[in-house]
Write an enzyme that holds these catalytic residues in place. Sequence first.
Site, PDB file in Angstrom:
ATOM      1  N   ASN A 150       0.800  -1.236   0.000  1.00 37.69           N
ATOM      2  CA  ASN A 150       0.000   0.000   0.000  1.00 37.69           C
ATOM      3  C   ASN A 150       0.829   1.282   0.000  1.00 37.69           C
ATOM      4  O   ASN A 150       0.365   2.309  -0.486  1.00 37.69           O
ATOM      5  CB  ASN A 150      -1.030  -0.001   1.137  1.00 37.69           C
ATOM      6  CG  ASN A 150      -0.411  -0.287   2.481  1.00 37.69           C
ATOM      7  OD1 ASN A 150       0.646  -0.881   2.570  1.00 37.69           O
ATOM      8  ND2 ASN A 150      -1.070   0.152   3.522  1.00 37.69           N
ATOM      9  N   SER A 228      -0.518  -8.021   6.877  1.00 28.54           N
ATOM     10  CA  SER A 228      -1.791  -8.476   7.444  1.00 28.54           C
ATOM     11  C   SER A 228      -1.576  -9.249   8.753  1.00 28.54           C
ATOM     12  O   SER A 228      -0.540  -9.887   8.941  1.00 28.54           O
ATOM     13  CB  SER A 228      -2.489  -9.394   6.436  1.00 28.54           C
ATOM     14  OG  SER A 228      -1.674 -10.527   6.194  1.00 28.54           O
ATOM     15  N   GLY A 232       1.279 -11.972   9.756  1.00 30.82           N
ATOM     16  CA  GLY A 232       2.013 -11.630  10.976  1.00 30.82           C
ATOM     17  C   GLY A 232       2.034 -12.793  11.956  1.00 30.82           C
ATOM     18  O   GLY A 232       3.056 -13.090  12.570  1.00 30.82           O
ATOM     19  N   GLU A 249       3.908  -4.680  12.404  1.00 33.24           N
ATOM     20  CA  GLU A 249       2.979  -3.574  12.156  1.00 33.24           C
ATOM     21  C   GLU A 249       1.828  -4.161  11.362  1.00 33.24           C
ATOM     22  O   GLU A 249       1.968  -4.441  10.167  1.00 33.24           O
ATOM     23  CB  GLU A 249       3.652  -2.465  11.323  1.00 33.24           C
ATOM     24  CG  GLU A 249       4.864  -1.845  11.959  1.00 33.24           C
ATOM     25  CD  GLU A 249       4.523  -0.864  13.058  1.00 33.24           C
ATOM     26  OE1 GLU A 249       3.345  -0.770  13.454  1.00 33.24           O
ATOM     27  OE2 GLU A 249       5.459  -0.199  13.527  1.00 33.24           O
ATOM     28  N   CYS A 283      -3.251   1.182   6.802  1.00 31.78           N
ATOM     29  CA  CYS A 283      -3.459   0.463   8.061  1.00 31.78           C
ATOM     30  C   CYS A 283      -4.033   1.394   9.135  1.00 31.78           C
ATOM     31  O   CYS A 283      -4.825   0.986   9.964  1.00 31.78           O
ATOM     32  CB  CYS A 283      -2.149  -0.137   8.534  1.00 31.78           C
ATOM     33  SG  CYS A 283      -0.817   1.064   8.589  1.00 31.78           S
ATOM     34  N   GLU A 459       8.104   1.493  15.097  1.00 33.44           N
ATOM     35  CA  GLU A 459       8.868   2.056  13.993  1.00 33.44           C
ATOM     36  C   GLU A 459       8.876   3.569  14.184  1.00 33.44           C
ATOM     37  O   GLU A 459       8.131   4.114  14.986  1.00 33.44           O
ATOM     38  CB  GLU A 459       8.201   1.732  12.649  1.00 33.44           C
ATOM     39  CG  GLU A 459       7.938   0.254  12.428  1.00 33.44           C
ATOM     40  CD  GLU A 459       9.044  -0.459  11.675  1.00 33.44           C
ATOM     41  OE1 GLU A 459      10.227  -0.154  11.895  1.00 33.44           O
ATOM     42  OE2 GLU A 459       8.715  -1.345  10.880  1.00 33.44           O
TER      43      GLU A 459
HETATM   44  P1  NAD Z   1       0.167  -9.436   3.439  1.00 31.93           P
HETATM   45  O1  NAD Z   1       0.344  -9.816   4.838  1.00 31.93           O
HETATM   46  O2  NAD Z   1      -0.527 -10.381   2.545  1.00 31.93           O
HETATM   47  O3  NAD Z   1       1.597  -9.179   2.748  1.00 31.93           O
HETATM   48  C1  NAD Z   1       2.560  -8.317   3.318  1.00 31.93           C
HETATM   49  C2  NAD Z   1       3.931  -8.821   2.947  1.00 31.93           C
HETATM   50  O4  NAD Z   1       4.137 -10.063   3.586  1.00 31.93           O
HETATM   51  C3  NAD Z   1       4.152  -9.082   1.456  1.00 31.93           C
HETATM   52  O5  NAD Z   1       5.489  -8.786   1.126  1.00 31.93           O
HETATM   53  C4  NAD Z   1       3.897 -10.576   1.345  1.00 31.93           C
HETATM   54  O6  NAD Z   1       4.566 -11.163   0.251  1.00 31.93           O
HETATM   55  C5  NAD Z   1       4.476 -11.063   2.662  1.00 31.93           C
HETATM   56  N1  NAD Z   1       3.906 -12.310   3.167  1.00 31.93           N
HETATM   57  C6  NAD Z   1       2.623 -12.768   3.036  1.00 31.93           C
HETATM   58  N2  NAD Z   1       2.503 -13.951   3.663  1.00 31.93           N
HETATM   59  C7  NAD Z   1       3.706 -14.235   4.227  1.00 31.93           C
HETATM   60  C8  NAD Z   1       4.196 -15.310   5.006  1.00 31.93           C
HETATM   61  N3  NAD Z   1       3.435 -16.348   5.344  1.00 31.93           N
HETATM   62  N4  NAD Z   1       5.484 -15.267   5.421  1.00 31.93           N
HETATM   63  C9  NAD Z   1       6.291 -14.241   5.108  1.00 31.93           C
HETATM   64  N5  NAD Z   1       5.877 -13.198   4.335  1.00 31.93           N
HETATM   65  C10 NAD Z   1       4.598 -13.191   3.930  1.00 31.93           C
HETATM   66  O7  NAD Z   1      -0.482  -8.004   3.510  1.00 31.93           O
HETATM   67  P2  NAD Z   1      -0.875  -7.063   2.303  1.00 31.93           P
HETATM   68  O8  NAD Z   1      -2.127  -7.620   1.759  1.00 31.93           O
HETATM   69  O9  NAD Z   1       0.276  -6.871   1.391  1.00 31.93           O
HETATM   70  O10 NAD Z   1      -1.128  -5.658   3.066  1.00 31.93           O
HETATM   71  C11 NAD Z   1      -2.320  -5.347   3.645  1.00 31.93           C
HETATM   72  C12 NAD Z   1      -2.292  -5.537   5.134  1.00 31.93           C
HETATM   73  O11 NAD Z   1      -1.154  -4.888   5.707  1.00 31.93           O
HETATM   74  C13 NAD Z   1      -3.471  -4.923   5.843  1.00 31.93           C
HETATM   75  O12 NAD Z   1      -3.953  -5.803   6.821  1.00 31.93           O
HETATM   76  C14 NAD Z   1      -2.911  -3.663   6.494  1.00 31.93           C
HETATM   77  O13 NAD Z   1      -3.601  -3.180   7.581  1.00 31.93           O
HETATM   78  C15 NAD Z   1      -1.542  -4.065   6.805  1.00 31.93           C
HETATM   79  N6  NAD Z   1      -0.650  -2.903   6.879  1.00 31.93           N
HETATM   80  C16 NAD Z   1      -0.192  -2.484   8.090  1.00 31.93           C
HETATM   81  C17 NAD Z   1       0.627  -1.366   8.201  1.00 31.93           C
HETATM   82  C18 NAD Z   1       1.138  -0.878   9.530  1.00 31.93           C
HETATM   83  O14 NAD Z   1       2.042  -0.080   9.566  1.00 31.93           O
HETATM   84  N7  NAD Z   1       0.595  -1.313  10.645  1.00 31.93           N
HETATM   85  C19 NAD Z   1       0.992  -0.687   7.050  1.00 31.93           C
HETATM   86  C20 NAD Z   1       0.508  -1.132   5.836  1.00 31.93           C
HETATM   87  C21 NAD Z   1      -0.311  -2.261   5.762  1.00 31.93           C
END
Ligand code: NAD
Length: 478
Positions: A150, A228, A232, A249, A283, A459
């Site tokens: 994002n 996500s 996480g 995060e 987020c 962070e």
């Molecule tokens: P996602 O968790 O699917 O992916 C995030 C990253 O993690 C990507 O690089 C993905 O390839 C990697 N990933 C996915 N599954 C993994 C696993 N099992 N092991 C290791 N790496 C893995 O999330 P998304 O769909 O890309 O982003 C949206 C989510 O992120 C939303 O829930 C949003 O709230 C959250 N987000 C949080 C913040 C924050 O600062 N708190 C900022 C931006 C987005």
Amino acid sequence: MSPRLDHYINGQTRPPASGVYLDSYEPLCGQVSGGVAAGNADDVAVAVAAASAAQADWRARRPIERGRIMLALAAKIRAQSAALSEIERRETGKPPWQAAAEIEVAAQYFEFYGGLVNVFQGEKIDLGSGYHSYTSREPYGVVGVITPWNAPLNQAGRAVAPALAAGNTVVLKPSEFTSGTSVAVARMAVEECGMPAGVLNVVLGAGAECGAALVSHPLVRKVAFTGSPRAGREIAHIAADRIIPLTLELGGKSPNIIFEDADLAQAIPGAVRAFIINAGQVCLAGTRLLVQRSIHDQVVAGLAKAVQAFKVGPGADAMVGALTTPAQYERVKQWFQIARDEGLNAVVGGEVVENPEWGQGWFMPPTVYAGVTNDMRIAREEVFGPVLVVIPFEDEADAVRIANDTEYGLAAGIWTQNLSRAHRIAASVEAGQIYVNEYGAGGVETPLGGFKSSGYGREKGIEALHHYTQLKCVTIKL
Ligand code: NAD
């Protein structure tokens, strides 16, 4: 079609060991635009080996030397802002003004930590005259950074800059949907700013294969993850088994609370910006609007009007762009159906519309639901799209009860002209960021992180340097 994007490891472009590429997309026209390396454990092993080999030299340098390279990188990112913004506009579907603003923030992370590390020092502990005791903050070694789609370079810079400043080396795995600027900046750092090869490496690929391999690698001593809660949790299991520290995060369902004494001329457009920016894929977004009952109808009418003022589309004049991934576009559509099933009619938006300006792009109408109760799914789960729910409350205690009735705790907004009330509510709401009278205020200097299921660790700000270093205490008998 854009050319295929490869890993950047040890100062060199490197194709995936498997020879396989994933599709990359252009959300503004809803099409496949090229390919991105599908990295696996073999690619991760090469990147971690490079980072590990580079660590002793990087760590041994004076902070002022590491900082000088980071300041050069900040200047280079700024100088290349137009090109970097264009990559992010195409990969994410954001409007150009927003892409440029995020590139500027990424530059600020390298600038901020490149300077701050010079004054980040240990302490002398007074044990009387018989001992000399002091603390020092030491890097972990190789840090793995995993980022979402994002706000790609903004989120990469947020983790990479403090990790490098503290003397760690980094293997960064950006989202497979938005890898372009991470590769471009790693290349700039090594090839144009004097960063030694191997200090910053980028491996590309899907989370389950490439990301999980990075977290599992025995030489990775700390992981920073933004994404996500689902991913996480999986990463936290691996980190728990390996006993390595983790910064998480994660998501949010943040309350934005408007009291009857608020300046509505500020609060209403502020509440719209809080959920609509980046098409709601933030987020921190303020997606649960809690409104004091006495002004509820006035605020809902104002929201409906204010939302129309935010142009959605692919043009440079749009305030709101596209959703970034095909899956996210489908998920937000499903939320419209879930809301209907919960008996809600949208005040504005609420269904996919044909718009000739939007073409096949993944654009979504900003949507407001009123008459929502906090037990509905749409009030409890993160949509990650431009969708706001409005929930009435009676008094301060009721507002705090509803605000805290969520598994998340990332952010909260408070709109009031009563200073004592602002402090009371700020003290009572369970969230890592509290904004009063301007949702999302802050900068690279202000610490960021979640309470509850929104994650742990921090962070930004000086706080992040604590999370990318481990404390050593030395005590000498004199
Ligand atoms: P996602 O968790 O699917 O992916 C995030 C990253 O993690 C990507 O690089 C993905 O390839 C990697 N990933 C996915 N599954 C993994 C696993 N099992 N092991 C290791 N790496 C893995 O999330 P998304 O769909 O890309 O982003 C949206 C989510 O992120 C939303 O829930 C949003 O709230 C959250 N987000 C949080 C913040 C924050 O600062 N708190 C900022 C931006 C987005």
